[in-house]
Design a protein around this motif. Structure first.
Motif, PDB file in Angstrom:
ATOM      1  N   VAL A  70       0.859  -1.189   0.000  1.00 23.95           N
ATOM      2  CA  VAL A  70       0.000   0.000   0.000  1.00 23.95           C
ATOM      3  C   VAL A  70       0.890   1.233   0.000  1.00 23.95           C
ATOM      4  O   VAL A  70       1.454   1.604   1.030  1.00 23.95           O
ATOM      5  CB  VAL A  70      -0.912   0.029   1.248  1.00 23.95           C
ATOM      6  CG1 VAL A  70      -1.845   1.242   1.206  1.00 23.95           C
ATOM      7  CG2 VAL A  70      -1.696  -1.269   1.371  1.00 23.95           C
ATOM      8  N   GLU A  89      -0.828   2.681  -5.500  1.00 22.33           N
ATOM      9  CA  GLU A  89      -0.373   4.041  -5.178  1.00 22.33           C
ATOM     10  C   GLU A  89      -1.493   5.005  -5.544  1.00 22.33           C
ATOM     11  O   GLU A  89      -2.003   4.974  -6.667  1.00 22.33           O
ATOM     12  CB  GLU A  89       0.917   4.358  -5.953  1.00 22.33           C
ATOM     13  CG  GLU A  89       1.320   5.824  -5.977  1.00 22.33           C
ATOM     14  CD  GLU A  89       1.446   6.455  -4.591  1.00 22.33           C
ATOM     15  OE1 GLU A  89       2.173   5.902  -3.749  1.00 22.33           O
ATOM     16  OE2 GLU A  89       0.797   7.508  -4.356  1.00 22.33           O
ATOM     17  N   GLY A 139       6.482   8.718  -4.061  1.00 24.40           N
ATOM     18  CA  GLY A 139       6.073   9.403  -2.829  1.00 24.40           C
ATOM     19  C   GLY A 139       6.773  10.750  -2.708  1.00 24.40           C
ATOM     20  O   GLY A 139       6.790  11.540  -3.667  1.00 24.40           O
ATOM     21  N   GLY A 144      11.299  16.966  -2.492  1.00 26.12           N
ATOM     22  CA  GLY A 144      11.722  16.193  -1.333  1.00 26.12           C
ATOM     23  C   GLY A 144      13.238  16.160  -1.275  1.00 26.12           C
ATOM     24  O   GLY A 144      13.890  17.210  -1.239  1.00 26.12           O
ATOM     25  N   LEU A 168      19.741  15.676  -1.147  1.00 24.79           N
ATOM     26  CA  LEU A 168      21.063  15.112  -0.867  1.00 24.79           C
ATOM     27  C   LEU A 168      20.925  13.603  -0.710  1.00 24.79           C
ATOM     28  O   LEU A 168      20.125  13.126   0.099  1.00 24.79           O
ATOM     29  CB  LEU A 168      21.621  15.704   0.438  1.00 24.79           C
ATOM     30  CG  LEU A 168      22.987  15.163   0.853  1.00 24.79           C
ATOM     31  CD1 LEU A 168      24.083  15.693  -0.068  1.00 24.79           C
ATOM     32  CD2 LEU A 168      23.321  15.532   2.302  1.00 24.79           C
ATOM     33  N   GLY A 203      14.274   9.304   5.538  1.00 25.36           N
ATOM     34  CA  GLY A 203      15.460   9.562   4.727  1.00 25.36           C
ATOM     35  C   GLY A 203      15.605   8.403   3.747  1.00 25.36           C
ATOM     36  O   GLY A 203      15.228   7.271   4.066  1.00 25.36           O
TER      37      GLY A 203
END
Ligand code: FAD
Length: 479
Positions: free
Chosen positions: A7, A31, A38, A53, A56, A455
């Motif tokens: 999910v 999705e 995402g 988002g 780095l 992260g």
């Protein structure tokens, strides 16, 4: 072979789906958005590209080992920090060069940085043996007793910085790493010093075309592995008996059966709506919300001499800033601003003669409608503060679009728009995050709100942990 449903197609969901398909399971991924990735998403306007988002990349080998066919480029500088007194510090990967740079800023503190780095490295090694590789449901086989003390239980990250550095600017450089986990350095455990250890031992990386290309590459791997991907398909419910999952219900009402369900949505969304569980939701609520962000995505005319790819412009008073975010729950009056401009290393990210500036400010999770000013007024305040610190964009802005906690909440279903679910608060915080095994047989959690945390590298590690748990549980007949 099991029927598996994932999910959410964030990075944690995609890595779980990929590994489970490679293990021979039949995997379907749902999705709700029209694309996978995402929070690893991008925004384009008038020839400018911005990451919404991650900017780095650390530990790129986690993705290349999965077969992601990209060639990450190592950055010459990790980040440039500008302090309120006008001085600056450039962080380099190479420890000797970094120590020399620290000595240039604060004579005599280079050795302190070396000692700090040594400690942080030990903390990362201990975390790798104990925390990053397993689900924390049993003592990891590789763990040593000394690992317990290596992470300095009882000390905050700010406390650790005070222990190693006299210079307040260096203390602040260390403290900032708490924001990588959406937390306050004055409450987060010292173990978050793993993050600078990773940067200095493994480097900071960029992917040509922008980090969202990682999501595209993972999507290709999913197709090759035979994962059935359903975009623009929201899961409204996880179906379960008292002891095990049975599948999911889609927003249109269709029910799809599966013996394994991996939830990449926020843990709070799982226990709040997908499979309501008041006790677990209350437990998460007690941990509170991690911070959120406001992004200013600016098309900037002209080129700025010496502009680094990543820089941080610090506020005057860091403690007040975090009290604003976590106690007063308002956007800081005097914010620290991250500035990212990928065009510095990748000319195709902005039209010729211009720059793509992403300005990121940490703000509380929650609805910006409750802020004392509108996001647009806050943007003006941030730009004004930056102008006072040597980054005056007056007359250079083609546009300055906003991305707020409300966007994080509405797009991804992130609880209150928090980036990482719950913050790291207190020594036991890393152990209190929702675990990877859910409360029913066949139910698993992966992603930034679950163990081992947020992260890109961590959510990918979470994907590995979940694939390992499914294999273990199926082999042991637990599921
Ligand atoms: C502004 C910002 C800057 C960042 N910077 C960095 C950085 O520099 N480096 C770094 O490593 N990390 C960074 N991060 C963190 C990193 O992006 C995230 O931790 C990571 O991408 C989250 O992955 P995830 O697996 O938790 O999934 P998410 O990205 O949270 O995705 C979950 C997916 O599930 C979908 N979904 C939710 N509910 C449903 C449902 N009911 N049905 C179907 N689909 C559903 C959502 O639409 C979403 O696509 C940053 C994040 C942000 C927001």
């Amino acid at each position: 072979m099991a029927e598996v449903i994932v999910v959410g197609g964030g990075v944690g969901g995609m890595v779980s789906a990929l590994l489970l398909a490679r293990d021979g399971h039949q995997v379907r991924l749902y999705e709700q958005l029209p694309r996978l990735g995402g929070k690893l998403a991008e925004y384009r306007r008038d020839g400018f590209a911005f990451s919404l988002g991650p900017s780095l990349l650390t530990l790129p080998e986690i993705f290349t080992e999965l077969g992601v066919a990209l060639e990450p480029v190592e950055l010459a500088e990790l980040c440039r920090y500008r302090f309120p007194d006008g001085t600056s510090l450039t962080a380099y990967r190479d420890p000797a060069r970094m120590a020399a740079e620290v000595d240039r800023l604060a004579p005599g503190e280079g050795a302190a940085w070396q000692a700090f780095h040594q400690w942080a490295r030990g903390c990362y090694d201990a975390s790798q043996r104990t925390f990053f590789t397993g689900p924390l449901t049993r003592p990891p086989a590789e763990a040593r007793l000394s690992d317990l003390t290596a992470v300095a239980p009882g000390r905050t990250l700010a406390g650790l910085a005070r222990r190693y550095f006299r210079d307040p600017r260096l203390r602040r450089y260390v403290a900032r790493y708490a924001t990588y986990a959406g937390s306050s350095p004055y409450r987060a455990p010292a173990a978050l010093a793993c993050i600078p250890a990773i940067e200095h031992d493994h480097g900071g990386w960029y992917v040509p075309g922008g980090l969202p290309r990682i999501a595209d590459a993972l999507a290709e791997l999913l197709a090759k592995a035979g994962v059935e991907v359903h975009l623009e398909t929201r899961v409204s419910r996880v179906l379960a008996d008292a002891d095990r999952v049975r599948g999911v219900e889609l927003a249109g009402g269709e029910q799809v059966r599966a013996g394994v369900v991996v939830v990449n949505a926020d843990a709070a969304a799982l226990y709040g709506t997908l499979l309501p569980d008041r006790t677990r939701l209350r437990r998460i609520a007690r941990l509170g919300l991690s911070s959120s962000v406001m992004l200013i995505l600016a098309g900037v005319e002209g080129r700025t001499e010496g502009l680094p790819h990543h820089s941080i412009v610090f506020s005057d008073d860091y403690e007040t800033e975090f009290a604003d975010i976590f106690d007063r729950r308002r956007p800081p009056e005097d914010p620290t601003v991250y500035i990212g401009s990928s065009v510095v290393d990748d000319a195709a990210q902005a039209p010729v003669g211009t720059e793509n500036w992403t300005m990121l400010v940490n703000v509380p999770a929650g609805d910006p409608a409750r802020w004392p000013m509108s996001p647009e007024s806050y943007r003006d305040l941030v730009l004004e503060r930056l102008a006072g610190r040597g980054h005056d964009l007056a007359g250079r802005l083609r546009f300055a679009d906003l991305f707020t906690p409300a966007d994080l909440r509405d797009r991804y279903g992130s609880w209150g728009g928090a980036i990482y679910g719950t913050p790291y608060r207190g020594a036991l915080a890393p152990f209190r995050r929702p675990g990877n095994r859910g409360p029913r047989r066949g139910l698993y959690l992966v992603g930034g709100s679950a163990h081992p945390g947020g992260g890109l590298p961590l959510v990918a590690m979470g994907g590995r942990i979940v694939a390992g748990l499914v294999a273990e549980d199926l082999a042991g007949g637990r599921r």
